[in-house]
Scaffold this motif. Structure first.
Motif, short mmCIF file in Angstrom:
data_model
loop_
_atom_site.label_atom_id
_atom_site.label_comp_id
_atom_site.label_asym_id
_atom_site.label_seq_id
_atom_site.Cartn_x
_atom_site.Cartn_y
_atom_site.Cartn_z
N GLU A 206 50.35 0.98 81.79
CA GLU A 206 52.09 0.66 81.49
C GLU A 206 52.73 1.38 80.52
N VAL A 207 53.06 2.49 80.68
CA VAL A 207 54.12 2.46 79.37
C VAL A 207 55.75 3.06 79.69
N MET A 208 56.71 2.45 79.09
CA MET A 208 58.00 2.71 79.22
C MET A 208 59.07 3.13 77.95
N VAL A 209 60.19 3.10 77.74
CA VAL A 209 60.65 3.73 77.02
C VAL A 209 61.79 2.16 77.02
N HIS A 210 61.71 1.65 75.90
CA HIS A 210 62.57 0.58 75.59
C HIS A 210 63.45 1.08 74.40
N LEU A 211 65.05 1.06 75.18
CA LEU A 211 66.09 2.09 74.78
C LEU A 211 66.91 1.71 73.86
N PRO A 212 67.17 1.52 73.00
CA PRO A 212 68.17 1.19 71.55
C PRO A 212 69.91 0.74 72.74
N MET A 213 69.94 -0.05 73.02
CA MET A 213 71.53 0.10 73.31
C MET A 213 72.36 -1.29 72.56
N GLU A 214 73.62 -0.78 72.74
CA GLU A 214 74.52 -1.29 71.95
C GLU A 214 75.02 -2.79 72.80
N PRO A 215 74.89 -3.33 71.41
CA PRO A 215 74.96 -4.91 71.92
C PRO A 215 76.91 -5.39 71.88
N LYS A 216 77.05 -6.96 72.73
CA LYS A 216 78.09 -7.35 71.47
C LYS A 216 78.49 -8.24 70.70
N ARG A 217 76.55 -8.49 70.35
CA ARG A 217 76.53 -9.65 68.90
C ARG A 217 74.99 -9.01 68.39
N GLY A 218 75.30 -8.94 66.97
CA GLY A 218 73.95 -9.07 66.44
C GLY A 218 74.11 -7.63 65.62
N LYS A 219 73.19 -7.67 64.34
CA LYS A 219 72.96 -6.23 63.59
C LYS A 219 72.55 -5.22 64.16
N ARG A 220 73.37 -4.11 63.95
CA ARG A 220 73.24 -2.55 63.61
C ARG A 220 71.90 -2.94 63.48
N SER A 221 71.01 -2.88 62.32
CA SER A 221 69.53 -2.92 62.21
C SER A 221 68.83 -3.13 63.33
N TRP A 222 68.78 -3.92 63.83
CA TRP A 222 68.31 -4.26 65.20
C TRP A 222 67.60 -3.28 66.26
N LEU A 223 69.08 -2.44 66.32
CA LEU A 223 69.46 -1.31 66.94
C LEU A 223 68.06 0.15 67.14
N GLY A 224 67.71 0.06 65.73
CA GLY A 224 66.80 1.03 64.90
C GLY A 224 67.33 3.00 65.28
N PRO A 225 66.55 3.33 64.79
CA PRO A 225 67.40 4.94 65.23
C PRO A 225 67.75 5.94 66.14
N LYS A 226 69.47 6.06 65.98
CA LYS A 226 69.68 7.08 67.39
C LYS A 226 69.72 5.71 68.57
N PRO A 227 70.85 4.70 68.46
CA PRO A 227 70.97 3.88 69.34
C PRO A 227 72.05 4.19 70.55
N ILE A 228 72.32 4.17 71.36
CA ILE A 228 73.29 4.36 72.66
C ILE A 228 73.97 3.50 72.37
N THR A 229 75.54 3.59 71.76
CA THR A 229 76.10 2.54 71.52
C THR A 229 77.45 3.37 72.19
N VAL A 230 78.65 2.88 72.93
CA VAL A 230 79.99 2.69 73.46
C VAL A 230 80.71 4.28 72.44
N ASP A 231 80.82 4.33 71.45
CA ASP A 231 81.20 5.20 70.91
C ASP A 231 81.06 6.73 71.07
N LEU A 232 79.84 7.16 71.52
CA LEU A 232 79.01 8.12 71.87
C LEU A 232 79.73 9.42 73.02
#
Length: 262
Positions: free
Chosen positions: A80-106
Motif C-alpha cells: 500500500e502507498v501513501m503520501v508522506h507530506l512534508p510539513m513545517e516543524p518547530k525545530r529542524g533544518k528546512r532542508s529536511w522538508l524537501g521541495p514544496k513543503p507545507i509551511t505556516v506562511d502559505l
C-alpha cells in the motif's frame, strides 16, 4: 422443586454469557500496521522493505527524484502507498522538508495547490501522513486546507503524532475524513535492538486496543529498522498479531469511496 429451578436457571444463564464473552475475546483478530516513511528520499533499507514479505505501508515523499519510482515499485509488489507530506516543524533544518513543503506562511489556496500536486506526484496513494510538521499541524487553517483536499481526493489520514496539539483529529472528524493516529515510533534510536523493543511495544498496544500503528523509516536508519522489524516477526506470529496494510485498520470506515482515490 420450583425453588431449585428458579435458582438454577439464572446461574446457567450467567455461565453461558461468561463463556460466550471469553470465546469472543479469544477469537478476535489482532491487526497491526507498519508504516515506513521517507520512500522517495533516503535509500537505506528501501530494497529490504520493497522486496521483502512483510506488508508494510510505504509513505512516499513527494517531489523527489525517486517519488514515482518508489511508489510504482511498492505498488507493483503489492504494498500500500501513501503520501508522506512534508510539513513545517518547530525545530529542524528546512532542508529536511524537501521541495514544496507545507509551511505556516502559505495561504489556504497555496496549501491546497501543494497538497494536490503532492498527491499527483505519488501514484497509487490511498492515504496521507505528515512528515515532521510539529508547527504546521497545530495551525487550524493549514490543517483544514489539507483535510479538505484529502476529502476531495477520497484519501484517509494517518496522524504521525508529532505534536499533542495537532488539529488533524478534530478537523478530520468535522469533515468526515477517516483518520487514525500513530502509536509507536520504531527507530527514534538508531539500533536494531531498539527497533525490536519498540516492536514489542507495538504488540502490547495491539493486544490492548485490538489494533496498532507503528512508524519507521528508510534512509539513515533504514537498515537497522528493516533488520529489527524482520527479526520481530516470530514474536508477532507467537502473539497471533497479523501485520496488515494500514487501510485494514479502519474497521469498515473505508468504503469504495475512500479506498479507491480518483
Amino acid at each position: 422443586m420450583k425453588k431449585f429451578t428458579l435458582l438454577l436457571m439464572p446461574l446457567l444463564f450467567l455461565s453461558f454469557d461468561v463463556n460466550a464473552a471469553s470465546e469472543k475475546n479469544e477469537t478476535k483478530e489482532l491487526k497491526a500496521a507498519i508504516i515506513i516513511d521517507d520512500f522517495g528520499g533516503g535509500t537505506g533499507g528501501v530494497r529490504d522493505f520493497l522486496e521483502g514479505d512483510i506488508p508494510i505501508t510505504a509513505a512516499v515523499m513527494p517531489f523527489t527524484e525517486n517519488s514515482r519510482e518508489h511508489a510504482e515499485w511498492a505498488h507493483k509488489n503489492g504494498f500500500e502507498v501513501m503520501v508522506h507530506l512534508p510539513m513545517e516543524p518547530k525545530r529542524g533544518k528546512r532542508s529536511w522538508l524537501g521541495p514544496k513543503p507545507i509551511t505556516v506562511d502559505l495561504s489556504q489556496r497555496e496549501v491546497k495547490q501543494r497538497v494536490r500536486e503532492a498527491i499527483k506526484s505519488v501514484p497509487y496513494a490511498v492515504g496521507l501522513n505528515n512528515h515532521m510538521g510539529s508547527l504546521a499541524v497545530e495551525n487550524e487553517e493549514i490543517v483544514r486546507a489539507i483535510v479538505e483536499v484529502v476529502k476531495e481526493k477520497n484519501l484517509f489520514i494517518i496522524d504521525s503524532g508529532t505534536s499533542p496539539g495537532t488539529k488533524f483529529p478534530q478537523i478530520a472528524k468535522e469533515l468526515g475524513v477517516p483518520l487514525l493516529k500513530r502509536d509507536v515510533f520504531l527507530d527514534d534510536i538508531s539500533s536494531s535492538t531498539n527497533v525490536r523493543k519498540q516492536m514489542i511495544r507495538l504488540a502490547r498496544v495491539t493486544e490492548i486496543k485490538g489494533k496498532g500503528i507503528a512508524i519507521g523509516h528508510v534512509g539513515v536508519t533504514g537498515k537497522v529498522c528493516s533488520v529489527g522489524i524482520f527479526q520481530s516477526m516470530k514474536e508477532f506470529e507467537k502473539r497471533k498479531i497479523k501485520i496488515v496494510p494500514v487501510s485494514e485498520l479502519f474497521s469498515g470506515e473505508l468504503t469504495e469511496k475512500f479506498f479507491f482515490p480518483k
